[in-house]
Design a protein around this motif. Structure first.
Motif, PDB file in Angstrom:
ATOM      1  N   ILE A 134       0.805  -1.183   0.015  1.00  0.00           N
ATOM      2  CA  ILE A 134      -0.056   0.045  -0.184  1.00  0.00           C
ATOM      3  C   ILE A 134       0.951   1.236  -0.096  1.00  0.00           C
ATOM      4  N   ARG A 136       0.668   4.870   0.787  1.00  0.00           N
ATOM      5  CA  ARG A 136      -0.071   5.870   1.426  1.00  0.00           C
ATOM      6  C   ARG A 136       0.405   7.292   1.178  1.00  0.00           C
ATOM      7  N   GLU A 137      -0.273   8.252   0.762  1.00  0.00           N
ATOM      8  CA  GLU A 137       0.039   9.671   0.759  1.00  0.00           C
ATOM      9  C   GLU A 137       0.194  10.268   2.206  1.00  0.00           C
ATOM     10  N   THR A 245      -3.242   5.267  -2.272  1.00  0.00           N
ATOM     11  CA  THR A 245      -4.463   6.105  -1.911  1.00  0.00           C
ATOM     12  C   THR A 245      -4.139   7.126  -1.054  1.00  0.00           C
ATOM     13  N   ASP A 246      -5.188   8.059  -0.614  1.00  0.00           N
ATOM     14  CA  ASP A 246      -4.704   8.914   0.300  1.00  0.00           C
ATOM     15  C   ASP A 246      -4.278   8.906   1.681  1.00  0.00           C
ATOM     16  N   ASN A 247      -4.104   9.939   2.443  1.00  0.00           N
ATOM     17  CA  ASN A 247      -3.486   9.730   3.786  1.00  0.00           C
ATOM     18  C   ASN A 247      -4.502   8.968   4.776  1.00  0.00           C
ATOM     19  N   GLY A 250      -5.429   5.360   3.406  1.00  0.00           N
ATOM     20  CA  GLY A 250      -4.141   4.540   3.621  1.00  0.00           C
ATOM     21  C   GLY A 250      -3.993   4.152   4.994  1.00  0.00           C
ATOM     22  N   ASP A 251      -4.410   5.054   5.818  1.00  0.00           N
ATOM     23  CA  ASP A 251      -4.088   4.657   7.468  1.00  0.00           C
ATOM     24  C   ASP A 251      -5.087   3.495   7.756  1.00  0.00           C
ATOM     25  N   SER A 254      -4.140   0.198   5.313  1.00  0.00           N
ATOM     26  CA  SER A 254      -3.014  -0.591   5.852  1.00  0.00           C
ATOM     27  C   SER A 254      -3.203  -1.520   7.160  1.00  0.00           C
TER      28      SER A 254
END
Ligand code: IPM
Ligand code: MG
Length: 374
Positions: A134, A136-137, A245-247, A250-251, A254
């Motif tokens: 993943i 993640r931004e 994916t974005d922040n 992604g949090d 993941s």
């Protein structure tokens, strides 16, 4: 020729210092046994820094981090600091490190080790052989967007505000990392957002699609809504190669992906910035798990996620792929030999089934390194 790498260690809170101690032993081992040495400095971060220095990360620690070749972080946070004002919370230290080092790309591999298939709560056939990443931004989106805050309205009720915001360059630079990574793997990227309800998601999808057409048409690109992705990660995680994916998403995603691998205690991560004029890439490595205050100080924590984060550092920051391979293979060895901390004991294992301590796991790893390097 031995060369010294500047490594800043930030053990942090909870189980952070325990798991970092095992990395220290591997660093010492490498100093003696491999053609690389590290200048290790250690500083406080998170709650430990709040207690000793009055804030979750001091300016002098930030200077050290900016000057280091790579930063390794344990974990931050814990109930002890629940009452600390929001701006001083342990987590703010980690967020400042990510923001000030401009670590916009967070790589979170979810890899299921053969020996741990049984530790996952998912069926063996669903997770066996799983190997996804993943991306993640990490420095934009709703965790940093303005306006933000809590305000009192004229009628006395309150309103909390956070802003999800992304720009074209922010989307392109993280998508570029994902496409380039996919080229070195199975050449597939799945981009994840909520374009059905969020304008920032519409933009995300359009910009990823454009970048793909312009620069990465050789990579297979698909799109998925974030809620569906959460379901697919537990239904059939092997369908993915690289997810970008974005922040916020992604949090969440993941953590979900982590369970497919058996335990959060196994997952490393790398957070990378942009290459500067001297060719250096700012980088921070950390396990995906948190500070686990419930087991802190008891020698129960699994050090493997932090050790695997150190391996990622060797690979991405220092171009020491062989040394990274060695550590990853040693991890396979210790798992195959049956070493289990509590978090990776098979579900339903007999109560009291033998588990090893943090230090025993680290010791087993050193012994495996000795055998591999013999
Ligand atoms: C993570 C953590 C952090 C985050 C916290 C500790 C600030 O959950 O790295 O996934 O939300 O990014
Ligand atoms: Mg998280």
């Amino acid at each position: 020729m031995a060369s010294n790498k500047k490594l800043l260690m930030l053990p942090g809170d909870g189980i952070g210092p325990e798991v970092m101690g095992e990395v220290r032993r591997v660093v010492d081992w490498m100093d003696k046994r491999r053609a690389v040495s590290f200048d290790v400095e250690e500083r406080l971060v998170g709650g430990a820094a709040i207690d000793a220095e009055g804030g979750p990360v001091s300016d002098s620690t930030m200077e050290k981090a900016l000057a280091a070749d790579a930063v390794l972080l344990g974990a931050v946070g814990g109930p002890k600091w629940d009452e600390v004002p929001f701006e001083l919370k342990p987590e703010r230290g980690l967020l400042r490190l990510r923001k000030d080092l401009e670590l916009f790309a967070n790589l979170r591999p979810a890899l299921c080790f053969d020996a741990l298939v049984e530790a996952s709560t998912l069926k063996p056939e669903v997770v066996s052989g799983l190997d996804i990443v993943i991306v993640r931004e990490l420095t934009g989106g709703v965790y940093f967007g303005e306006p933000r805050g809590i305000e009192t309205l004229p009628d006395g009720t309150r309103r909390g505000i956070n802003t999800q915001v992304y720009t074209t360059p922010e989307i392109h630079r993280v998508a570029r990392v994902a496409f380039e990574l996919a080229r070195k793997r199975n050449n597939r990227v799945c981009s994840v957002e909520k374009c059905n309800v969020m304008e920032s998601g519409v933009l995300w999808r359009e910009e990823v699609t454009k970048l793909h057409a312009d620069e990465f048409a050789d990579v297979e690109l698909s799109h998925m809504l974030a809620d569906n992705c959460a379901m697919q990660l537990v239904r059939a995680p092997k369908q993915f190669d690289v997810i970008v994916t974005d922040n916020l998403f992604g949090d969440m995603l993941s953590d979900a992906a982590a369970m497919a691998t058996g335990s959060l205690g196994m997952l490393p991560s790398a957070s990378l910035g942009a290459t500067d004029a001297t060719g250096r890439i700012p980088a921070l490595y950390e396990p995906v798990h948190g500070s686990a205050p419930d087991i802190a100080g008891q020698g129960k924590a699994n050090p493997l996620a932090t050790l695997l984060s150190f391996a990622m550092m060797l690979r991405y920051s220092f171009d020491l792929g062989d040394d990274a391979d060695l550590i990853e293979q040693a991890v396979q060895d210790v798992l195959a030999a049956g070493n289990r901390t509590g978090d990776i004991a098979a579900p339903g294992a007999a109560p009291g089934a033998a588990t090893v301590s943090t230090e025993q796991m680290g010791g087993a790893l050193l012994a495996a390194l000795d055998r591999r390097a013999a």
